[in-house]
Motif scaffolding. Structure first.
Motif, PDB file in Angstrom:
ATOM      1  N   UNK A 199       0.787  -1.227   0.000  1.00 37.29           N
ATOM      2  CA  UNK A 199       0.000   0.000   0.000  1.00 37.29           C
ATOM      3  C   UNK A 199       0.823   1.282   0.000  1.00 37.29           C
ATOM      4  N   UNK A 200       2.053   1.212   0.473  1.00 40.96           N
ATOM      5  CA  UNK A 200       2.906   2.396   0.458  1.00 40.96           C
ATOM      6  C   UNK A 200       4.040   2.172  -0.542  1.00 40.96           C
ATOM      7  N   UNK A 201       4.680   3.247  -0.996  1.00 42.04           N
ATOM      8  CA  UNK A 201       5.808   3.062  -1.917  1.00 42.04           C
ATOM      9  C   UNK A 201       6.905   2.167  -1.326  1.00 42.04           C
ATOM     10  N   UNK A 202       7.165   2.310  -0.036  1.00 43.73           N
ATOM     11  CA  UNK A 202       8.190   1.478   0.604  1.00 43.73           C
ATOM     12  C   UNK A 202       7.771   0.014   0.614  1.00 43.73           C
ATOM     13  N   UNK A 203       6.501  -0.240   0.917  1.00 44.10           N
ATOM     14  CA  UNK A 203       6.005  -1.615   0.917  1.00 44.10           C
ATOM     15  C   UNK A 203       6.038  -2.214  -0.482  1.00 44.10           C
ATOM     16  N   UNK A 204       5.714  -1.408  -1.510  1.00 45.77           N
ATOM     17  CA  UNK A 204       5.786  -1.909  -2.896  1.00 45.77           C
ATOM     18  C   UNK A 204       7.215  -2.294  -3.240  1.00 45.77           C
ATOM     19  N   UNK A 205       8.162  -1.449  -2.883  1.00 48.58           N
ATOM     20  CA  UNK A 205       9.571  -1.766  -3.160  1.00 48.58           C
ATOM     21  C   UNK A 205       9.989  -3.045  -2.448  1.00 48.58           C
ATOM     22  N   UNK A 206       9.587  -3.187  -1.190  1.00 47.20           N
ATOM     23  CA  UNK A 206       9.915  -4.386  -0.425  1.00 47.20           C
ATOM     24  C   UNK A 206       9.312  -5.624  -1.081  1.00 47.20           C
ATOM     25  N   UNK A 247      11.076  -8.841  -2.706  1.00 53.48           N
ATOM     26  CA  UNK A 247      10.811 -10.163  -2.137  1.00 53.48           C
ATOM     27  C   UNK A 247      10.350 -11.144  -3.210  1.00 53.48           C
ATOM     28  N   UNK A 248       9.472 -10.694  -4.087  1.00 56.71           N
ATOM     29  CA  UNK A 248       8.904 -11.589  -5.092  1.00 56.71           C
ATOM     30  C   UNK A 248       9.828 -11.842  -6.276  1.00 56.71           C
ATOM     31  N   UNK A 249      10.608 -10.810  -6.659  1.00 53.69           N
ATOM     32  CA  UNK A 249      11.350 -10.902  -7.916  1.00 53.69           C
ATOM     33  C   UNK A 249      12.842 -10.645  -7.809  1.00 53.69           C
ATOM     34  N   UNK A 250      13.330 -10.257  -6.650  1.00 52.12           N
ATOM     35  CA  UNK A 250      14.737  -9.890  -6.544  1.00 52.12           C
ATOM     36  C   UNK A 250      14.951  -8.551  -7.225  1.00 52.12           C
ATOM     37  N   UNK A 251      16.079  -8.374  -7.831  1.00 55.61           N
ATOM     38  CA  UNK A 251      16.382  -7.127  -8.528  1.00 55.61           C
ATOM     39  C   UNK A 251      15.805  -7.197  -9.943  1.00 55.61           C
ATOM     40  N   UNK A 252      15.006  -6.208 -10.293  1.00 58.20           N
ATOM     41  CA  UNK A 252      14.417  -6.170 -11.636  1.00 58.20           C
ATOM     42  C   UNK A 252      14.593  -4.788 -12.230  1.00 58.20           C
ATOM     43  N   UNK A 253      14.585  -4.739 -13.562  1.00 60.89           N
ATOM     44  CA  UNK A 253      14.636  -3.458 -14.254  1.00 60.89           C
ATOM     45  C   UNK A 253      13.305  -2.748 -14.088  1.00 60.89           C
ATOM     46  N   UNK A 254      13.292  -1.474 -14.399  1.00 63.27           N
ATOM     47  CA  UNK A 254      12.058  -0.702 -14.304  1.00 63.27           C
ATOM     48  C   UNK A 254      10.986  -1.232 -15.240  1.00 63.27           C
ATOM     49  N   UNK A 255       9.761  -0.868 -14.986  1.00 63.79           N
ATOM     50  CA  UNK A 255       8.658  -1.362 -15.808  1.00 63.79           C
ATOM     51  C   UNK A 255       8.730  -0.834 -17.233  1.00 63.79           C
ATOM     52  N   UNK A 256       8.240  -1.629 -18.162  1.00 69.52           N
ATOM     53  CA  UNK A 256       8.212  -1.231 -19.565  1.00 69.52           C
ATOM     54  C   UNK A 256       6.874  -0.589 -19.918  1.00 69.52           C
ATOM     55  N   UNK A 257       5.860  -0.817 -19.114  1.00 65.85           N
ATOM     56  CA  UNK A 257       4.537  -0.251 -19.336  1.00 65.85           C
ATOM     57  C   UNK A 257       4.247   0.760 -18.232  1.00 65.85           C
ATOM     58  N   UNK A 258       3.375   1.711 -18.533  1.00 73.78           N
ATOM     59  CA  UNK A 258       3.059   2.761 -17.587  1.00 73.78           C
ATOM     60  C   UNK A 258       1.573   2.715 -17.235  1.00 73.78           C
ATOM     61  N   UNK A 259       1.280   2.864 -15.967  1.00 72.18           N
ATOM     62  CA  UNK A 259      -0.104   2.903 -15.498  1.00 72.18           C
ATOM     63  C   UNK A 259      -0.655   4.297 -15.807  1.00 72.18           C
ATOM     64  N   UNK A 260      -1.818   4.348 -16.464  1.00 68.85           N
ATOM     65  CA  UNK A 260      -2.379   5.648 -16.834  1.00 68.85           C
ATOM     66  C   UNK A 260      -2.931   6.415 -15.635  1.00 68.85           C
TER      67      UNK A 260
END
Length: 83
Positions: A12-19, A23-36
């Motif tokens: 729910x928070x930006x910090x929780x999303x990053x965590x 946790x789910x994916x390890x280190x990943x590149x930024x998203x290729x799609x953008x939420x409108x």
């Protein structure tokens, strides 16, 4: 007896999303799609619905959010209720 979930899982928070992404994916590149319409609720649902190890779920959930935001949010609610 039900298990106690870590509230960070809801992303729910930006910090929780990053965590949760780490946790789910390890280190990943930024998203290729953008939420409108990137509200906290929509971003949280995108991360919450993604399966661990399936980073492609993030992009497909972004497409889902852009095409039918209400169904994406409903799917996250159903997943949370079913545990």
């Amino acid at each position: 007896m039900p298990t106690v979930k870590d509230k960070r899982e809801y992303a729910l928070t930006p910090e929780d999303r990053s965590f949760e992404i780490a946790r789910k994916f390890g280190s990943v590149d930024g998203p290729r799609a953008t939420v409108t319409e990137p509200t906290g609720q929509v971003l949280a649902a995108i991360v919450f619905l993604a399966r661990p190890g399936h980073v492609e779920d993030i992009e497909s959930n972004v497409v889902f959010a852009n095409s039918d935001r209400a169904r994406l949010l409903n799917a996250a609610t159903v997943k949370e209720e079913r545990g």
